[in-house]
Design an enzyme around this catalytic site. Structure first.
Site, short mmCIF file in Angstrom:
data_model
loop_
_atom_site.label_atom_id
_atom_site.label_comp_id
_atom_site.label_asym_id
_atom_site.label_seq_id
_atom_site.Cartn_x
_atom_site.Cartn_y
_atom_site.Cartn_z
N GLU A 113 -3.47 4.55 -10.23
CA GLU A 113 -4.99 4.18 -10.00
C GLU A 113 -4.93 6.04 -10.06
O GLU A 113 -5.79 6.71 -10.85
CB GLU A 113 -5.39 4.21 -9.00
CG GLU A 113 -5.72 2.77 -9.28
CD GLU A 113 -6.13 1.07 -7.78
OE1 GLU A 113 -7.59 0.89 -7.97
OE2 GLU A 113 -5.62 1.41 -6.70
N GLU A 133 -0.10 -5.17 -6.07
CA GLU A 133 -1.07 -5.84 -4.77
C GLU A 133 -0.68 -6.68 -4.81
O GLU A 133 -1.73 -7.10 -3.75
CB GLU A 133 -2.58 -5.01 -5.36
CG GLU A 133 -2.95 -3.56 -5.12
CD GLU A 133 -2.30 -2.65 -6.60
OE1 GLU A 133 -2.56 -1.65 -6.29
OE2 GLU A 133 -1.97 -2.89 -7.11
#
Length: 266
Positions: A113, A133
């Site tokens: 990210e 995740e």
């Protein structure tokens, strides 16, 4: 005493901002976020271009899972949270200067990210990319649903999150996660080379590229064309006129495709 989890160095017009938790694979916690914010804001004031990099063999393994576990089990943080990941990563993505990211080793989760907040990404052949995740019972939280999805598309991001698939450097290049792949250990050198080239543009042009383009991408066709017209109509600095004169009078370096030259075109 707080450790220096983020380093800062100014080389001419280029600010180098480095993640510095190599023993933790540069995992990102709230201290890293706070120090990263300070470094990025400093770069805004001092530099024309920023380079994001990391110390050690990995760029970042993402979220500090010990901190995430404390939150998941209801344990209060040791101190009040100061800055969100969204705020800090947007300072990179939509601030006043362009950023080049130099990537190696793990570029996963929050590390990916952060990397996609940069405008140009370089990796070496050791790099691998993923969004684990889903396997850890959590969801992306550093702007990945917006930035990563716009880079690779819904289908690719969904696959990475549902299956935990890791992309190697070549696959990441095909997926547009990176624009340059270099031999192991050379990502920072290449990033600095590109940053120097970017720094040779006018600051006005660089600002428009990193601030207008992503906003046009958010608009309809007609509104995008209108914003382009407004941007083109903005007053230009005197340097722009001089560069046009140089080109017309053949003083500028000729444009040559990179495949036809030994180095990068100016």
């Amino acid at each position: 005493m707080t450790e220096d989890y983020v380093t800062y160095r100014l080389e001419g017009a280029i600010a180098l901002v480095g993640l510095n938790r190599p023993e933790k694979r540069n995992a990102i916690n709230e201290t890293v976020i706070s120090q990263l914010r300070d470094a990025v804001l400093r770069a805004h004031e001092e530099a024309d271009v920023g380079v994001l990099h990391a110390h050690g063999p990995n760029f970042s393994a993402g979220l500090d899972l010990a901190e995430a576990l404390a939150r998941a089990t209801g344990q209060p943080p040791r101190k009040r949270r100061r800055h969100s990941w969204h705020e800090v990563f947007d300072l990179v993505a939509r601030g006043p200067i362009p950023w080049v990211a130099a990537l190696q080793g793990a570029v996963v989760g929050g590390g990916l990210e952060l990397a996609t907040a940069a405008h140009v990404r370089v990796c070496d052949e050791s790099a691998f990319f993923g969004l684990p995740e889903g396997q850890r019972g959590i969801f992306v939280g550093g702007g990945g649903t917006v930035r990563i999805q716009r880079v690779v598309g819904y289908s690719a991001m969904t696959d990475m999150m549902l299956t935990g698939r890791l992309l190697d450097a070549a696959e990441a290049e095909r997926a547009n996660l990176v624009r340059y792949v270099v031999p192991a250990g050379q990502a920072l050198d290449k990033a600095m080379e590109l940053a120097a080239k970017v720094a040779s543009n006018t600051p006005d042009t660089n600002w428009k590229i990193v601030n207008v383009l992503p906003r046009v991408n958010d608009l309809s066709h007609d509104d995008g064309l209108f914003m382009e017209y407004l941007t083109l109509s903005m007053p230009r600095p005197p340097e722009a006129a001089q560069r046009l004169r140089d080109f017309l009078e053949a003083r500028a370096t000729p444009l040559v495709p990179s495949s036809h030259q030994s180095g990068e075109a100016s």
